[in-house]
Structures are given as C-alpha cells and as structure tokens.
Design a protein around this motif. Structure first.
Motif, PDB file in Angstrom:
ATOM      1  N   LEU A   4       0.802  -1.587   0.180  1.00  0.00           N
ATOM      2  CA  LEU A   4       0.020  -0.185  -0.019  1.00  0.00           C
ATOM      3  C   LEU A   4       1.009   1.431  -0.223  1.00  0.00           C
ATOM      4  O   LEU A   4       1.287   1.277   1.132  1.00  0.00           O
ATOM      5  CB  LEU A   4      -0.842   0.051   0.931  1.00  0.00           C
ATOM      6  N   ARG A   5       0.362   2.117  -1.078  1.00  0.00           N
ATOM      7  CA  ARG A   5       1.346   2.928  -0.720  1.00  0.00           C
ATOM      8  C   ARG A   5       0.552   4.470  -0.441  1.00  0.00           C
ATOM      9  O   ARG A   5      -0.649   4.370  -0.669  1.00  0.00           O
ATOM     10  CB  ARG A   5       1.683   3.375  -2.688  1.00  0.00           C
ATOM     11  N   ALA A   6       1.453   5.345   0.207  1.00  0.00           N
ATOM     12  CA  ALA A   6       1.126   6.479   0.695  1.00  0.00           C
ATOM     13  C   ALA A   6       0.544   7.639  -0.898  1.00  0.00           C
ATOM     14  O   ALA A   6      -0.750   7.761  -0.081  1.00  0.00           O
ATOM     15  CB  ALA A   6       2.025   7.082   1.672  1.00  0.00           C
ATOM     16  N   VAL A   7       0.453   7.251  -0.805  1.00  0.00           N
ATOM     17  CA  VAL A   7       0.259   8.635  -3.148  1.00  0.00           C
ATOM     18  C   VAL A   7      -1.043   7.449  -2.870  1.00  0.00           C
ATOM     19  O   VAL A   7      -2.477   8.612  -2.963  1.00  0.00           O
ATOM     20  CB  VAL A   7       0.692   8.240  -3.966  1.00  0.00           C
ATOM     21  N   LEU A   8      -1.722   6.427  -2.643  1.00  0.00           N
ATOM     22  CA  LEU A   8      -3.278   6.042  -3.141  1.00  0.00           C
ATOM     23  C   LEU A   8      -3.478   6.704  -1.953  1.00  0.00           C
ATOM     24  O   LEU A   8      -4.835   7.134  -2.047  1.00  0.00           O
ATOM     25  CB  LEU A   8      -2.849   4.281  -3.151  1.00  0.00           C
ATOM     26  N   ILE A   9      -3.497   6.821  -0.724  1.00  0.00           N
ATOM     27  CA  ILE A   9      -4.159   7.344   0.039  1.00  0.00           C
ATOM     28  C   ILE A   9      -4.282   8.784   0.296  1.00  0.00           C
ATOM     29  O   ILE A   9      -5.270   8.720   0.121  1.00  0.00           O
ATOM     30  CB  ILE A   9      -3.387   7.055   1.727  1.00  0.00           C
ATOM     31  N   ARG A  10      -2.848   9.266  -0.174  1.00  0.00           N
ATOM     32  CA  ARG A  10      -3.643  10.736  -0.518  1.00  0.00           C
ATOM     33  C   ARG A  10      -4.023  11.506  -1.443  1.00  0.00           C
ATOM     34  O   ARG A  10      -5.423  11.921  -1.375  1.00  0.00           O
ATOM     35  CB  ARG A  10      -2.018  10.826  -0.661  1.00  0.00           C
ATOM     36  N   ASP A  11      -4.269  10.500  -2.442  1.00  0.00           N
ATOM     37  CA  ASP A  11      -5.048  10.558  -3.763  1.00  0.00           C
ATOM     38  C   ASP A  11      -6.285   9.547  -2.867  1.00  0.00           C
ATOM     39  O   ASP A  11      -7.981  10.913  -3.778  1.00  0.00           O
ATOM     40  CB  ASP A  11      -5.036  10.129  -4.858  1.00  0.00           C
ATOM     41  N   LEU A  12      -6.938   9.098  -1.884  1.00  0.00           N
ATOM     42  CA  LEU A  12      -8.487   8.594  -1.879  1.00  0.00           C
ATOM     43  C   LEU A  12      -8.998   9.539  -0.924  1.00  0.00           C
ATOM     44  O   LEU A  12     -10.444   9.560  -1.358  1.00  0.00           O
ATOM     45  CB  LEU A  12      -8.248   7.350  -1.765  1.00  0.00           C
ATOM     46  N   VAL A  13      -8.299  10.380  -0.265  1.00  0.00           N
ATOM     47  CA  VAL A  13      -8.675  10.445   0.970  1.00  0.00           C
ATOM     48  C   VAL A  13      -9.825  11.999   0.938  1.00  0.00           C
ATOM     49  O   VAL A  13     -10.874  12.092   0.536  1.00  0.00           O
ATOM     50  CB  VAL A  13      -7.841  11.149   2.851  1.00  0.00           C
ATOM     51  N   PRO A  14      -9.365  12.754  -0.348  1.00  0.00           N
ATOM     52  CA  PRO A  14     -10.187  13.518  -1.000  1.00  0.00           C
ATOM     53  C   PRO A  14     -11.459  13.417  -1.549  1.00  0.00           C
ATOM     54  O   PRO A  14     -12.573  13.655  -1.159  1.00  0.00           O
ATOM     55  CB  PRO A  14      -9.303  14.470  -1.350  1.00  0.00           C
ATOM     56  N   LEU A  15     -11.093  12.003  -2.239  1.00  0.00           N
ATOM     57  CA  LEU A  15     -12.289  11.239  -2.931  1.00  0.00           C
ATOM     58  C   LEU A  15     -13.392  10.855  -1.805  1.00  0.00           C
ATOM     59  O   LEU A  15     -14.364  11.734  -2.814  1.00  0.00           O
ATOM     60  CB  LEU A  15     -11.946  10.503  -4.100  1.00  0.00           C
ATOM     61  N   LEU A  16     -12.686  10.589  -0.839  1.00  0.00           N
ATOM     62  CA  LEU A  16     -14.416  10.017   0.239  1.00  0.00           C
ATOM     63  C   LEU A  16     -14.583  10.973   1.122  1.00  0.00           C
ATOM     64  O   LEU A  16     -15.479  11.328   0.833  1.00  0.00           O
ATOM     65  CB  LEU A  16     -12.927   8.747   0.886  1.00  0.00           C
ATOM     66  N   THR A  17     -13.389  12.369   0.925  1.00  0.00           N
ATOM     67  CA  THR A  17     -14.290  13.632   1.747  1.00  0.00           C
ATOM     68  C   THR A  17     -15.248  14.137   0.649  1.00  0.00           C
ATOM     69  O   THR A  17     -16.464  14.037   1.266  1.00  0.00           O
ATOM     70  CB  THR A  17     -13.359  14.190   1.892  1.00  0.00           C
ATOM     71  N   GLU A  18     -15.178  13.830  -0.224  1.00  0.00           N
ATOM     72  CA  GLU A  18     -16.592  14.895  -1.147  1.00  0.00           C
ATOM     73  C   GLU A  18     -17.860  13.646  -1.603  1.00  0.00           C
ATOM     74  O   GLU A  18     -19.233  13.909  -1.092  1.00  0.00           O
ATOM     75  CB  GLU A  18     -15.856  14.905  -2.184  1.00  0.00           C
ATOM     76  N   TYR A  19     -16.961  12.431  -1.581  1.00  0.00           N
ATOM     77  CA  TYR A  19     -17.923  11.523  -1.040  1.00  0.00           C
ATOM     78  C   TYR A  19     -19.451  11.474  -0.492  1.00  0.00           C
ATOM     79  O   TYR A  19     -20.780  12.243  -0.498  1.00  0.00           O
ATOM     80  CB  TYR A  19     -17.822  10.149  -1.600  1.00  0.00           C
ATOM     81  N   VAL A  20     -18.171  11.811   0.629  1.00  0.00           N
ATOM     82  CA  VAL A  20     -19.366  11.516   2.736  1.00  0.00           C
ATOM     83  C   VAL A  20     -20.074  13.605   2.146  1.00  0.00           C
ATOM     84  O   VAL A  20     -21.619  13.616   2.725  1.00  0.00           O
ATOM     85  CB  VAL A  20     -18.628  12.336   3.832  1.00  0.00           C
ATOM     86  N   ARG A  21     -19.792  14.277   1.341  1.00  0.00           N
ATOM     87  CA  ARG A  21     -19.857  16.025   1.848  1.00  0.00           C
ATOM     88  C   ARG A  21     -21.520  15.643   0.613  1.00  0.00           C
ATOM     89  O   ARG A  21     -22.719  15.855   0.941  1.00  0.00           O
ATOM     90  CB  ARG A  21     -19.049  16.693   0.676  1.00  0.00           C
ATOM     91  N   LEU A  22     -21.433  14.518  -0.719  1.00  0.00           N
ATOM     92  CA  LEU A  22     -22.529  14.364  -1.699  1.00  0.00           C
ATOM     93  C   LEU A  22     -23.556  13.757  -0.742  1.00  0.00           C
ATOM     94  O   LEU A  22     -24.749  13.936  -1.012  1.00  0.00           O
ATOM     95  CB  LEU A  22     -21.696  14.434  -2.743  1.00  0.00           C
ATOM     96  N   GLN A  23     -23.100  13.202   0.059  1.00  0.00           N
ATOM     97  CA  GLN A  23     -23.380  12.043   0.321  1.00  0.00           C
ATOM     98  C   GLN A  23     -25.110  12.882   1.470  1.00  0.00           C
ATOM     99  O   GLN A  23     -25.884  12.517   1.888  1.00  0.00           O
ATOM    100  CB  GLN A  23     -23.980  10.784   0.817  1.00  0.00           C
ATOM    101  N   ARG A  24     -24.226  13.435   2.086  1.00  0.00           N
ATOM    102  CA  ARG A  24     -25.089  14.101   2.941  1.00  0.00           C
ATOM    103  C   ARG A  24     -25.906  15.656   2.774  1.00  0.00           C
ATOM    104  O   ARG A  24     -26.716  15.766   3.017  1.00  0.00           O
ATOM    105  CB  ARG A  24     -24.407  15.221   3.996  1.00  0.00           C
ATOM    106  N   GLU A  25     -25.133  16.165   1.126  1.00  0.00           N
ATOM    107  CA  GLU A  25     -25.783  17.042   1.147  1.00  0.00           C
ATOM    108  C   GLU A  25     -27.230  16.073  -0.220  1.00  0.00           C
ATOM    109  O   GLU A  25     -28.841  16.807   0.597  1.00  0.00           O
ATOM    110  CB  GLU A  25     -25.794  17.867  -0.410  1.00  0.00           C
ATOM    111  N   LEU A  26     -26.968  15.076  -0.240  1.00  0.00           N
ATOM    112  CA  LEU A  26     -28.769  14.201  -1.077  1.00  0.00           C
ATOM    113  C   LEU A  26     -29.507  14.143   0.047  1.00  0.00           C
ATOM    114  O   LEU A  26     -30.523  13.932  -0.313  1.00  0.00           O
ATOM    115  CB  LEU A  26     -28.286  13.033  -1.458  1.00  0.00           C
ATOM    116  N   GLU A  27     -28.346  13.498   1.316  1.00  0.00           N
ATOM    117  CA  GLU A  27     -29.399  13.013   2.265  1.00  0.00           C
ATOM    118  C   GLU A  27     -30.707  14.411   3.230  1.00  0.00           C
ATOM    119  O   GLU A  27     -31.759  14.583   2.871  1.00  0.00           O
ATOM    120  CB  GLU A  27     -29.285  12.911   3.519  1.00  0.00           C
ATOM    121  N   GLN A  28     -30.189  15.247   3.101  1.00  0.00           N
ATOM    122  CA  GLN A  28     -30.812  16.305   2.670  1.00  0.00           C
ATOM    123  C   GLN A  28     -32.137  16.997   2.043  1.00  0.00           C
ATOM    124  O   GLN A  28     -32.803  17.302   2.462  1.00  0.00           O
ATOM    125  CB  GLN A  28     -30.069  18.370   3.245  1.00  0.00           C
TER     126      GLN A  28
END
Length: 79
Positions: free
Chosen positions: A42-66
């Motif tokens: 597991l490379r740190a670059v993968l985690i670094r790139d994945l975290v912002p994508l997951l953060t955006e996913y959570v934001r969009l999911q909360r917006e959808l819930e509302q």
C-alpha cells in the motif's frame, strides 16, 4: 406546488440503488487497500489521493440526504 409522488418515489428508488452501488464500490476499495496493506504494497500516494475523493463523497451524500428529507416533507404536506 403539486408533486407527483409516484414519479418521485421512482426517482428515489433509483437514487437508492446508486447509493448502494457506491457503497459496494467503497467497500471493495477498502478490502483491496487492506489486502495491499497486508502485503506491504500500500503506497502513501494512494491514500493521499483517495482521502479527498472519499471526503467529497461524504459531502455529496449528506447533501443528498438533506434533499431527500425536503422531498419527504413536501410529500407529507400534500397528503
């Protein structure tokens, strides 16, 4: 304002299906990351790139819930 509840329910059903698919994809990514971690690959670059994508996913999911809650309130107000 009139709301076609039948059409809204069909759309919400489709949205629910897509949310389920997204969740499945995230679970697959997590399993793959765990496998890579266990293999020491597991490379740190993968985690670094994945975290912002997951953060955006959570934001969009909360917006959808509302939005869904607003729709439910509209539907309840008409029945």
């Amino acid at each position: 304002m009139l709301v076609n509840t039948t059409e809204i329910m069909k759309l919400l059903d489709g949205i629910g299906t897509e949310i389920g698919r997204s969740g499945n994809n995230i679970n697959q990514l997590a399993r793959h990351a765990n496998t890579l971690q266990q293999q020491g690959m597991l490379r740190a670059v993968l985690i670094r790139d994945l975290v912002p994508l997951l953060t955006e996913y959570v934001r969009l999911q909360r917006e959808l819930e509302q939005s869904v809650r607003q729709l439910i309130r509209l539907i309840r107000g008409q029945t």
